[in-house]
Write a protein that holds these residues in place. Structure first.
Motif, PDB file in Angstrom:
ATOM      1  N   ILE A 148     -23.235 -92.578 -64.487  1.00  0.00           N
ATOM      2  CA  ILE A 148     -24.384 -92.347 -63.608  1.00  0.00           C
ATOM      3  C   ILE A 148     -23.971 -92.673 -62.174  1.00  0.00           C
ATOM      4  N   LEU A 149     -24.137 -91.692 -61.307  1.00  0.00           N
ATOM      5  CA  LEU A 149     -23.752 -91.866 -59.902  1.00  0.00           C
ATOM      6  C   LEU A 149     -25.001 -92.077 -59.051  1.00  0.00           C
ATOM      7  N   LEU A 150     -25.108 -93.253 -58.461  1.00  0.00           N
ATOM      8  CA  LEU A 150     -26.248 -93.557 -57.602  1.00  0.00           C
ATOM      9  C   LEU A 150     -25.922 -93.033 -56.205  1.00  0.00           C
ATOM     10  N   GLN A 151     -26.838 -92.254 -55.650  1.00  0.00           N
ATOM     11  CA  GLN A 151     -26.531 -91.626 -54.357  1.00  0.00           C
ATOM     12  C   GLN A 151     -27.585 -91.877 -53.287  1.00  0.00           C
ATOM     13  N   VAL A 152     -27.093 -92.085 -52.089  1.00  0.00           N
ATOM     14  CA  VAL A 152     -27.948 -92.280 -50.911  1.00  0.00           C
ATOM     15  C   VAL A 152     -27.140 -91.740 -49.739  1.00  0.00           C
ATOM     16  N   ASP A 153     -27.797 -91.158 -48.722  1.00  0.00           N
ATOM     17  CA  ASP A 153     -26.949 -90.594 -47.662  1.00  0.00           C
ATOM     18  C   ASP A 153     -26.357 -91.685 -46.769  1.00  0.00           C
ATOM     19  N   GLU A 154     -25.301 -91.291 -46.033  1.00  0.00           N
ATOM     20  CA  GLU A 154     -24.474 -92.297 -45.369  1.00  0.00           C
ATOM     21  C   GLU A 154     -25.217 -93.133 -44.320  1.00  0.00           C
ATOM     22  N   ALA A 155     -26.143 -92.508 -43.587  1.00  0.00           N
ATOM     23  CA  ALA A 155     -26.872 -93.265 -42.557  1.00  0.00           C
ATOM     24  C   ALA A 155     -27.695 -94.378 -43.207  1.00  0.00           C
ATOM     25  N   VAL A 156     -28.309 -94.045 -44.336  1.00  0.00           N
ATOM     26  CA  VAL A 156     -29.121 -95.042 -45.056  1.00  0.00           C
ATOM     27  C   VAL A 156     -28.199 -96.129 -45.621  1.00  0.00           C
ATOM     28  N   LEU A 157     -27.047 -95.699 -46.115  1.00  0.00           N
ATOM     29  CA  LEU A 157     -26.080 -96.670 -46.660  1.00  0.00           C
ATOM     30  C   LEU A 157     -25.696 -97.695 -45.602  1.00  0.00           C
ATOM     31  N   ARG A 158     -25.325 -97.179 -44.417  1.00  0.00           N
ATOM     32  CA  ARG A 158     -24.882 -98.084 -43.354  1.00  0.00           C
ATOM     33  C   ARG A 158     -25.994 -99.067 -43.010  1.00  0.00           C
ATOM     34  N   ALA A 189     -20.207 -85.751 -54.160  1.00  0.00           N
ATOM     35  CA  ALA A 189     -19.809 -84.627 -55.005  1.00  0.00           C
ATOM     36  C   ALA A 189     -20.761 -83.439 -54.941  1.00  0.00           C
ATOM     37  N   SER A 190     -20.196 -82.268 -55.103  1.00  0.00           N
ATOM     38  CA  SER A 190     -21.030 -81.072 -55.203  1.00  0.00           C
ATOM     39  C   SER A 190     -21.647 -81.047 -56.589  1.00  0.00           C
ATOM     40  N   ALA A 191     -22.744 -80.289 -56.715  1.00  0.00           N
ATOM     41  CA  ALA A 191     -23.429 -80.213 -58.011  1.00  0.00           C
ATOM     42  C   ALA A 191     -22.477 -79.706 -59.094  1.00  0.00           C
ATOM     43  N   ALA A 192     -21.623 -78.726 -58.699  1.00  0.00           N
ATOM     44  CA  ALA A 192     -20.712 -78.137 -59.692  1.00  0.00           C
ATOM     45  C   ALA A 192     -19.716 -79.185 -60.203  1.00  0.00           C
ATOM     46  N   THR A 193     -19.185 -79.958 -59.267  1.00  0.00           N
ATOM     47  CA  THR A 193     -18.202 -80.975 -59.665  1.00  0.00           C
ATOM     48  C   THR A 193     -18.858 -81.995 -60.594  1.00  0.00           C
ATOM     49  N   VAL A 194     -20.060 -82.386 -60.201  1.00  0.00           N
ATOM     50  CA  VAL A 194     -20.765 -83.386 -60.989  1.00  0.00           C
ATOM     51  C   VAL A 194     -21.005 -82.868 -62.407  1.00  0.00           C
ATOM     52  N   ALA A 195     -21.400 -81.596 -62.511  1.00  0.00           N
ATOM     53  CA  ALA A 195     -21.662 -81.020 -63.837  1.00  0.00           C
ATOM     54  C   ALA A 195     -20.376 -80.963 -64.650  1.00  0.00           C
ATOM     55  N   GLN A 196     -19.306 -80.530 -63.973  1.00  0.00           N
ATOM     56  CA  GLN A 196     -18.021 -80.385 -64.659  1.00  0.00           C
ATOM     57  C   GLN A 196     -17.512 -81.739 -65.168  1.00  0.00           C
ATOM     58  N   GLU A 197     -17.764 -82.761 -64.410  1.00  0.00           N
ATOM     59  CA  GLU A 197     -17.258 -84.084 -64.790  1.00  0.00           C
ATOM     60  C   GLU A 197     -18.269 -84.876 -65.626  1.00  0.00           C
ATOM     61  N   HIS A 198     -19.376 -84.254 -65.983  1.00  0.00           N
ATOM     62  CA  HIS A 198     -20.406 -84.904 -66.791  1.00  0.00           C
ATOM     63  C   HIS A 198     -20.888 -86.201 -66.163  1.00  0.00           C
ATOM     64  N   ILE A 199     -21.287 -86.065 -64.926  1.00  0.00           N
ATOM     65  CA  ILE A 199     -21.816 -87.229 -64.217  1.00  0.00           C
ATOM     66  C   ILE A 199     -23.294 -86.968 -63.916  1.00  0.00           C
ATOM     67  N   CYS A 200     -24.156 -87.925 -64.238  1.00  0.00           N
ATOM     68  CA  CYS A 200     -25.576 -87.783 -63.914  1.00  0.00           C
ATOM     69  C   CYS A 200     -25.819 -88.400 -62.546  1.00  0.00           C
ATOM     70  N   VAL A 201     -26.420 -87.639 -61.660  1.00  0.00           N
ATOM     71  CA  VAL A 201     -26.691 -88.161 -60.319  1.00  0.00           C
ATOM     72  C   VAL A 201     -28.102 -88.737 -60.270  1.00  0.00           C
ATOM     73  N   LEU A 202     -28.196 -89.923 -59.700  1.00  0.00           N
ATOM     74  CA  LEU A 202     -29.490 -90.594 -59.585  1.00  0.00           C
ATOM     75  C   LEU A 202     -29.681 -90.916 -58.104  1.00  0.00           C
ATOM     76  N   ASP A 203     -30.741 -90.382 -57.519  1.00  0.00           N
ATOM     77  CA  ASP A 203     -30.957 -90.599 -56.090  1.00  0.00           C
ATOM     78  C   ASP A 203     -31.719 -91.905 -55.857  1.00  0.00           C
ATOM     79  N   ASN A 204     -31.221 -92.704 -54.904  1.00  0.00           N
ATOM     80  CA  ASN A 204     -31.911 -93.963 -54.587  1.00  0.00           C
ATOM     81  C   ASN A 204     -32.302 -94.011 -53.114  1.00  0.00           C
ATOM     82  N   SER A 205     -32.680 -92.852 -52.572  1.00  0.00           N
ATOM     83  CA  SER A 205     -33.105 -92.825 -51.173  1.00  0.00           C
ATOM     84  C   SER A 205     -34.547 -93.282 -51.041  1.00  0.00           C
TER      85      SER A 205
END
Ligand SMILES: Nc1ncnc2c1ncn2[C@@H]1O[C@H](COP(=O)(O)OP(=O)(O)O)[C@@H](O)[C@H]1O
Ligand SMILES: O=P(O)(O)OC[C@H]1O[C@H](OP(=O)(O)OP(=O)(O)O)[C@H](O)[C@@H]1O
Length: 193
Positions: free
Chosen positions: A116-126, A156-172
């Motif tokens: 599971i990949l937790l994602q937030v954009d870079e400005a929010v991360l900083r 990651a792009s959606a395609a890469t994520v799908a190919q690598e079997h990674i679930c993206v979870l947004d935490n914005s």
């Protein structure tokens, strides 16, 4: 039946530790276990409840086979205690705070792991990293630069994520919303397993 290893990963500041804390009670109620990491970081550091050890102690533990998984990043060494294998063998799911850089190696040992990949954009991360105040501004920039370097999983792009079997979870958004989505995602994964 063997339990499932749930491998939570994501950039520094994306909220892995906050999510682990917030989701702990509802997941433990479903029998999921949480591994306490061993880290060569001082025990006084803000954040997760890890066991702080010296680099020499870490090496000794690693040499004795005390870790199911271990890796180095951000100038630190991280270990996941071997007891997770007992929990998994007993049919319990185990949630760990993982590393994007170590995903492939972790998959070799645990082919069924749920990434599971937790994602937030870079400005929010900083902003979140500066507000957390655990690292110096320089270390924060190094962590952001490390994230940019993950061409396959970081942004990651959606395609890469799908190919690598990674679930993206947004935490914005608000954390409780991310907790609900995580619980939903795990329910869906359980039905597919
Ligand atoms: N959904 C959220 N909304 C606002 N702040 C958040 C959210 N999730 C985490 N944070 C804050 O962002 C900072 C980084 O979160 P943390 O859990 O330490 O991230 P990580 O473990 O991935 O580095 C912390 O100060 C935390 O309180
Ligand atoms: O390969 P990466 O995905 O970059 O991960 C490297 C390490 O950084 C994070 O730990 P740490 O708790 O020290 O940092 P964080 O809380 O700032 O994410 C993560 O849990 C990994 O152990």
């Amino acid at each position: 039946m063997q339990g499932r290893l749930i491998y939570l990963m994501g950039p520094s500041g994306s909220g892995k530790d906050s999510l682990l804390q917030a989701a702990r009670a509802p997941l433990e109620a479903h029998g999921c276990r949480f591994a306490r990491r061993v880290i060569t970081r001082s025990a006084e550091s803000v954040g997760e409840d890890a066991l702080g050890v010296t680099p020499a102690e870490f090496e000794r533990l690693e040499g004795e086979g005390a870790f199911a998984l271990s890796w180095r990043a951000n100038g630190l060494a991280y270990g996941i205690p071997r007891e997770i294998d007992d929990w998994l063998s007993a049919g319990q799911d185990v949630l760990i705070n993982g590393s994007r850089g170590h995903l492939e190696a972790a998959r070799q040992r645990y082919p069924q792991l749920l990434a599971i990949l937790l994602q937030v954009d870079e400005a929010v991360l900083r902003r979140r990293l500066l507000a957390r105040g655990r690292e110096t501004p320089e270390q924060i920039e190094q962590r952001l630069a490390r994230s940019r370097g993950f061409s396959t999983v970081g942004g990651a792009s959606a395609a890469t994520v799908a190919q690598e079997h990674i679930c993206v979870l947004d935490n914005s958004g608000p954390l409780p919303q991310t907790v609900s989505r995580l619980l939903q995602l795990l329910d869906e994964a359980r039905q597919c397993a």
